[in-house]
Design a protein around this motif. Structure first.
Motif, PDB file in Angstrom:
ATOM      1  N   THR A  37       0.844  -1.196   0.000  1.00 60.56           N
ATOM      2  CA  THR A  37       0.000   0.000   0.000  1.00 60.56           C
ATOM      3  C   THR A  37       0.877   1.242   0.000  1.00 60.56           C
ATOM      4  O   THR A  37       2.071   1.171   0.265  1.00 60.56           O
ATOM      5  N   GLY A  38       0.264   2.367  -0.280  1.00 58.77           N
ATOM      6  CA  GLY A  38       0.962   3.631  -0.191  1.00 58.77           C
ATOM      7  C   GLY A  38       1.905   3.924  -1.335  1.00 58.77           C
ATOM      8  O   GLY A  38       2.832   4.693  -1.182  1.00 58.77           O
ATOM      9  N   THR A  39       1.676   3.311  -2.501  1.00 57.12           N
ATOM     10  CA  THR A  39       2.589   3.575  -3.611  1.00 57.12           C
ATOM     11  C   THR A  39       2.544   5.039  -4.016  1.00 57.12           C
ATOM     12  O   THR A  39       3.552   5.581  -4.442  1.00 57.12           O
ATOM     13  N   GLY A  40       1.392   5.685  -3.858  1.00 55.61           N
ATOM     14  CA  GLY A  40       1.314   7.113  -4.168  1.00 55.61           C
ATOM     15  C   GLY A  40       2.247   7.907  -3.276  1.00 55.61           C
ATOM     16  O   GLY A  40       2.978   8.783  -3.738  1.00 55.61           O
ATOM     17  N   ASP A  41       2.241   7.604  -1.971  1.00 56.58           N
ATOM     18  CA  ASP A  41       3.131   8.281  -1.031  1.00 56.58           C
ATOM     19  C   ASP A  41       4.590   7.966  -1.337  1.00 56.58           C
ATOM     20  O   ASP A  41       5.454   8.834  -1.256  1.00 56.58           O
ATOM     21  N   GLU A  42       4.863   6.717  -1.672  1.00 56.37           N
ATOM     22  CA  GLU A  42       6.237   6.330  -1.977  1.00 56.37           C
ATOM     23  C   GLU A  42       6.729   7.042  -3.231  1.00 56.37           C
ATOM     24  O   GLU A  42       7.851   7.550  -3.263  1.00 56.37           O
TER      25      GLU A  42
ATOM     26  N   ARG B 255       8.680  17.050   5.044  1.00 56.67           N
ATOM     27  CA  ARG B 255       7.530  16.903   4.147  1.00 56.67           C
ATOM     28  C   ARG B 255       7.062  15.459   4.000  1.00 56.67           C
ATOM     29  O   ARG B 255       5.869  15.218   3.789  1.00 56.67           O
ATOM     30  N   VAL B 256       7.988  14.511   4.089  1.00 56.19           N
ATOM     31  CA  VAL B 256       7.632  13.103   3.876  1.00 56.19           C
ATOM     32  C   VAL B 256       7.290  12.479   5.233  1.00 56.19           C
ATOM     33  O   VAL B 256       8.081  12.568   6.165  1.00 56.19           O
TER      34      VAL B 256
ATOM     35  N   ARG C 128      11.384   5.881   3.902  1.00 55.71           N
ATOM     36  CA  ARG C 128      11.617   7.273   3.482  1.00 55.71           C
ATOM     37  C   ARG C 128      13.096   7.632   3.482  1.00 55.71           C
ATOM     38  O   ARG C 128      13.550   8.333   2.595  1.00 55.71           O
ATOM     39  N   ALA C 129      13.866   7.163   4.457  1.00 50.22           N
ATOM     40  CA  ALA C 129      15.299   7.464   4.481  1.00 50.22           C
ATOM     41  C   ALA C 129      15.994   6.806   3.296  1.00 50.22           C
ATOM     42  O   ALA C 129      16.890   7.383   2.687  1.00 50.22           O
ATOM     43  N   ASP C 130      15.575   5.593   2.981  1.00 51.35           N
ATOM     44  CA  ASP C 130      16.174   4.876   1.854  1.00 51.35           C
ATOM     45  C   ASP C 130      15.966   5.631   0.543  1.00 51.35           C
ATOM     46  O   ASP C 130      16.866   5.695  -0.282  1.00 51.35           O
ATOM     47  N   TYR C 131      14.777   6.201   0.352  1.00 52.60           N
ATOM     48  CA  TYR C 131      14.496   6.914  -0.893  1.00 52.60           C
ATOM     49  C   TYR C 131      15.445   8.094  -1.049  1.00 52.60           C
ATOM     50  O   TYR C 131      15.973   8.343  -2.131  1.00 52.60           O
TER      51      TYR C 131
END
Length: 88
Positions: free
Chosen positions: A3-8, A57-58, A65-68
């Motif tokens: 889930t959350g691909t939009g957020d990712e 923001r994230v 999130r840190a990985d991105y």
């Protein structure tokens, strides 16, 4: 279930935007840092500032999130080569 691909996707895009701006506005420093393999020491202030904006923001609930941010840091600034960052 994934889930959350939009957020990712949004997190990845924002990281890419922040780091692309560093690359664009500090291109001579980025080039020199790539050659000398010391991007982090040359751009630490800019990278730390971008990371703070990103983390503000994230959502923290986004587990990767840190990985991105780090993946985008390597891809955008270090041209895909983590060793160009130098000592972190």
């Amino acid at each position: 279930e994934h889930t959350g691909t939009g957020d990712e996707d949004a997190a990845r895009r924002y990281a890419r935007l922040l780091l692309s701006e560093i690359r664009m506005y500090h291109e001579p420093i980025v080039d020199a840092g790539r050659r000398s393999r010391d991007l982090m020491s040359r751009l630490r202030g800019e990278i730390d500032r971008a990371r703070r904006l990103y983390e503000a923001r994230v959502p923290q609930t986004l587990s990767s999130r840190a990985d991105y941010f780090d993946q985008e840091l390597v891809r955008t600034l270090a041209d895909g080569d983590r060793t160009l960052l130098g000592s972190v």
